[in-house]
Design a protein around this motif. Structure first.
Motif, PDB file in Angstrom:
ATOM      1  N   ARG A   1       0.801  -1.228   0.000  1.00 38.38           N
ATOM      2  CA  ARG A   1       0.000   0.000   0.000  1.00 38.38           C
ATOM      3  C   ARG A   1       0.836   1.282   0.000  1.00 38.38           C
ATOM      4  O   ARG A   1       1.970   1.295   0.416  1.00 38.38           O
ATOM      5  CB  ARG A   1      -0.974   0.018   1.190  1.00 38.38           C
ATOM      6  N   ARG A   2       0.195   2.359  -0.421  1.00 40.08           N
ATOM      7  CA  ARG A   2       0.804   3.689  -0.512  1.00 40.08           C
ATOM      8  C   ARG A   2       2.164   3.668  -1.230  1.00 40.08           C
ATOM      9  O   ARG A   2       3.155   4.146  -0.706  1.00 40.08           O
ATOM     10  CB  ARG A   2       0.944   4.309   0.878  1.00 40.08           C
ATOM     11  N   HIS A   3       2.186   3.027  -2.391  1.00 34.91           N
ATOM     12  CA  HIS A   3       3.396   2.937  -3.218  1.00 34.91           C
ATOM     13  C   HIS A   3       4.497   2.078  -2.608  1.00 34.91           C
ATOM     14  O   HIS A   3       5.596   1.999  -3.139  1.00 34.91           O
ATOM     15  CB  HIS A   3       3.933   4.343  -3.578  1.00 34.91           C
ATOM     16  N   GLN A   4       4.221   1.458  -1.479  1.00 30.36           N
ATOM     17  CA  GLN A   4       5.205   0.562  -0.878  1.00 30.36           C
ATOM     18  C   GLN A   4       5.006  -0.848  -1.432  1.00 30.36           C
ATOM     19  O   GLN A   4       3.879  -1.248  -1.775  1.00 30.36           O
ATOM     20  CB  GLN A   4       5.020   0.503   0.642  1.00 30.36           C
ATOM     21  N   THR A   5       6.114  -1.570  -1.498  1.00 30.42           N
ATOM     22  CA  THR A   5       6.037  -2.966  -1.922  1.00 30.42           C
ATOM     23  C   THR A   5       7.009  -3.777  -1.075  1.00 30.42           C
ATOM     24  O   THR A   5       7.922  -3.227  -0.470  1.00 30.42           O
ATOM     25  CB  THR A   5       6.499  -3.142  -3.378  1.00 30.42           C
ATOM     26  N   TYR A   6       6.803  -5.079  -1.051  1.00 27.60           N
ATOM     27  CA  TYR A   6       7.843  -5.998  -0.612  1.00 27.60           C
ATOM     28  C   TYR A   6       8.262  -6.694  -1.904  1.00 27.60           C
ATOM     29  O   TYR A   6       7.405  -7.203  -2.636  1.00 27.60           O
ATOM     30  CB  TYR A   6       7.319  -7.041   0.369  1.00 27.60           C
TER      31      TYR A   6
ATOM     32  N   THR B   1       5.697 -10.531 -11.185  1.00 27.11           N
ATOM     33  CA  THR B   1       4.615 -11.367 -10.685  1.00 27.11           C
ATOM     34  C   THR B   1       4.157 -10.818  -9.339  1.00 27.11           C
ATOM     35  O   THR B   1       4.815  -9.955  -8.756  1.00 27.11           O
ATOM     36  CB  THR B   1       5.059 -12.846 -10.583  1.00 27.11           C
ATOM     37  N   GLY B   2       3.034 -11.303  -8.843  1.00 24.09           N
ATOM     38  CA  GLY B   2       2.539 -10.887  -7.531  1.00 24.09           C
ATOM     39  C   GLY B   2       1.429  -9.860  -7.603  1.00 24.09           C
ATOM     40  O   GLY B   2       1.183  -9.258  -8.649  1.00 24.09           O
ATOM     41  N   ASP B   3       0.763  -9.654  -6.452  1.00 27.12           N
ATOM     42  CA  ASP B   3      -0.375  -8.724  -6.437  1.00 27.12           C
ATOM     43  C   ASP B   3       0.071  -7.266  -6.553  1.00 27.12           C
ATOM     44  O   ASP B   3      -0.768  -6.370  -6.686  1.00 27.12           O
ATOM     45  CB  ASP B   3      -1.258  -8.952  -5.207  1.00 27.12           C
ATOM     46  N   GLY B   4       1.394  -7.045  -6.541  1.00 31.15           N
ATOM     47  CA  GLY B   4       1.901  -5.700  -6.816  1.00 31.15           C
ATOM     48  C   GLY B   4       1.529  -5.258  -8.223  1.00 31.15           C
ATOM     49  O   GLY B   4       1.374  -4.059  -8.489  1.00 31.15           O
TER      50      GLY B   4
END
Lengths: 338, 263
Positions: free
Chosen positions: B123-128, B176-179
């Motif tokens: 969220r808020r432009h953050q990712t893992y 890949t991923g929900d990002g």
């Protein structure tokens, strides 16, 4: 089973205590291990749910191990796993529920989900080995204020509850504002012993005649307004007097309504439960008022009033004996009703 | 004979897989989103049955330990720890990002991608996120993914400036991923700005999200390499402090975030 005793493992993680206990025959505490997080949350001024959840995960397995070894039993001796599945903080509850389901599954042990509030009432079975229903219960904790009629082991009929703040919440808020800090209940209790309970005329909120409900938000506001006025007028706040007067306004209503309920329902006993049941003045006042009507008042020792796994084990044991079972699909229910 | 139960609860749908020593994987998934706690034992038991073994035959229990949903991480890790404790078997921690890269490895190689970049929306432009190099050697047709970027929290923009630079130099990238669901436009814009739109591949939705069979393949490699831990050493990988903890450390703890527990 060990030495002919039915053994229940009780798990409680609904708020800020990671607690596991082994109880024999629903009544005898063989171990009661509690890892409290109070020291951690004090720096935040209250329980921080995310931090509580993380801590539960780190501690739960050690606490389980500790409870088994302190009771000198192995997991193979356990006949039943009981766990709090609500009400409480969802992130905290799910640690206990996940652990309990894993134990039940891995070791083929029956599982029973327990309502945390029923657990508080059951704490009395651990303290008073002869106690049996029926009785009237006054359950007062940080999040709950209830009068509950208990006709038998597995029925808890709520006849009154708070319409806004719980008594414990009001204690916490006022304690913070007069600088006593967290946790509010015990600190107000202690300060009140040195104070004059007639020093400030706080109102008693009775609600409509015949109601067993409570409302503490008005009282809380009155206390905050009083403090503001005094501070603005430059008058010194006598913390002990404010604590004593505020506490009196809360416990007088609690005691009076609990005794009226016992009388109306023809109960000869009032059982106290929950963290606020340790409050010195509440114990004193309710014994006084009940004694005048020949009603006996029972309460658990302070150690069993706070959240613990033993009370959950006891409640699970009686639910199990009446045929209750939970499946592997047991979920955490943060807003579980009484 | 190795039999590893692997739990994957860091994403939207929970799943459990049993991987056997020969690499055969049996996977059961939850059909309801965010139903991890309710389904975890049932799907674990289903995977165990599908593998034709019993829970007593398990030799390890593994969990995708994060990053991802904090609640999901806790359900998987607590369950894995307690099963390990009760069955007296060691635990294995698997990175959810590495498992996501593993899941798309064949697709990446088929598409000629050099890098795999799993991105979890925080969220808020953050990712893992992290990045792996997809390696395919024709000798025995060996496929592997080699980590080339630290797994941690990235602002999506920072991650993209690193990845587009690598891509411009080397070749195609598979995200890949929900990002992707959260930042698809930002990702495609970044590749367009670098004039390398043809080097961007987005994983299909049927392989985009976490699933236990991929985590199980990594768990098997860890088991073979002896990378196992006792149940009490299996730790969650949140990759982020609790918000109150961040503020405490920054000295900006305010009354507002002091949420008092209700019980």
């Amino acid at each position: 089973m060990k030495n002919g005793k039915h053994l229940t493992l009780g798990i409680e993680t609904s708020c800020d205590e990671t607690a596991v206990s082994v109880v024999a025959d629903g009544r005898f505490v063989l171990s009661n291990v509690i890892n409290t997080q109070i020291g951690i949350h004090t720096q935040f001024g209250g329980v921080v749910p995310e931090i509580a959840s993380r801590r539960h995960l780190e501690k739960i397995n050690d606490v389980i191990e500790g409870a088994l070894s302190e009771a000198d039993v192995s997991i193979q001796d356990i006949d039943l796993v009981g766990v709090t599945y609500g009400p409480g903080l969802v992130g905290a509850l799910l640690i206990g529920v996940a652990a309990a389901k894993s134990i039940a599954y891995a070791c083929d042990i029956p599982l029973v989900g327990v309502n945390h509030m029923h657990g508080h009432i059951a704490a009395n079975y651990l303290e008073h080995h002869e106690l049996e229903p029926p009785f009237m219960a006054l359950v007062v904790s940080g999040g709950h204020t209830n009068i509950v009629n208990v006709p038998d082991y597995n029925r808890c009929e709520k006849i009154g509850g708070t319409r806004d703040d719980a008594a414990g919440e009001a204690f916490d808020k006022v304690a913070r504002v007069i600088g006593l800090g967290y946790p509010g209940g015990p600190k107000v209790d202690k300060a009140a012993r040195e104070g004059d309970r007639d020093a400030v005329a706080f109102k008693r909120v009775w609600l409509e005649p015949g109601s067993y409900d409570f409302s503490f938000s008005g009282l809380k506001t009155q206390a905050l307004n009083y403090l503001n006025t005094e501070r603005q007028a430059g008058r010194e706040i006598r913390v002990n007097d404010v604590a004593a007067s505020f506490q009196e306004a809360v416990v007088e209503v609690l005691a009076e309504k609990a005794v009226s309920a016992a009388l109306e329902f023809g109960q000869k006993r009032i059982v106290m439960a929950g963290g606020v049941a340790s409050n010195t003045r509440l114990r004193e006042l309710i014994s006084e008022k009940a004694g005048a009507h020949g009603i006996e008042v029972l309460r658990p020792s302070p150690a069993l009033c706070t959240d613990n796994g033993a009370m959950i084990a006891s409640a699970a044991y009686y639910a199990y004996r009446s045929g209750e079972r939970s499946g592997y699909d047991l979920d955490a229910v943060p807003a579980l009703e009484f | 004979m190795i039999n590893i139960l692997t739990l994957e609860t860091t994403g939207k749908y929970g799943s459990a897989a049993v991987i056997r020593e020969d690499g055969r994987v049996f996977c059961a998934s939850s059909e309801t989103e965010m139903n991890h706690l309710k389904d975890i034992i049932t799907i674990s038991d289903e995977a165990i049955r599908m593998a034709g073994i019993t829970k007593k035959d398990l030799t390890h229990v593994a969990a995708s330990a994060g990053p991802g949903s904090f609640t999901g991480i806790r359900i998987g890790v607590t369950t894995a720890r307690t099963l390990g404790q009760m069955l007296s078997i060691p635990c294995i921690g698997v990175s959810s990002l590495e498992a996501m890269a593993e899941r798309v490895l064949d697709a990446a190689i088929a598409a000629g991608a050099v890098y795999i970049v799993p991105v979890i929306n925080a969220r808020r432009h953050q990712t893992y996120a992290g990045a792996w190099e997809a390696v395919f050697t024709t000798d025995h047709e060996h496929r592997s993914a080699i980590a080339v970027l630290d797994e941690k929290q990235y602002m999506i923009e920072d991650l993209l400036s690193d990845i587009t630079a690598r891509s411009a130099e080397t070749g195609k990238v598979l995200f890949t991923g929900d990002g992707i669901d959260a930042y698809e436009e930002i990702i495609t814009d970044a590749f367009a700005s670098a004039d390398i739109s043809d080097r961007l591949i987005l994983a299909d939705t049927d392989i985009r999200y976490q699933r236990a069979d991929a985590a199980a393949r990594i768990a098997l490699r860890h088991a073979m390499a002896g990378k196992t831990v006792g149940y009490d050493e299996l730790m969650p990988e949140y990759m982020r402090l609790a918000e109150a903890e961040q503020r405490l450390r920054a000295g900006t703890l305010s009354e507002k975030i002091r949420k008092v527990g209700q019980i």
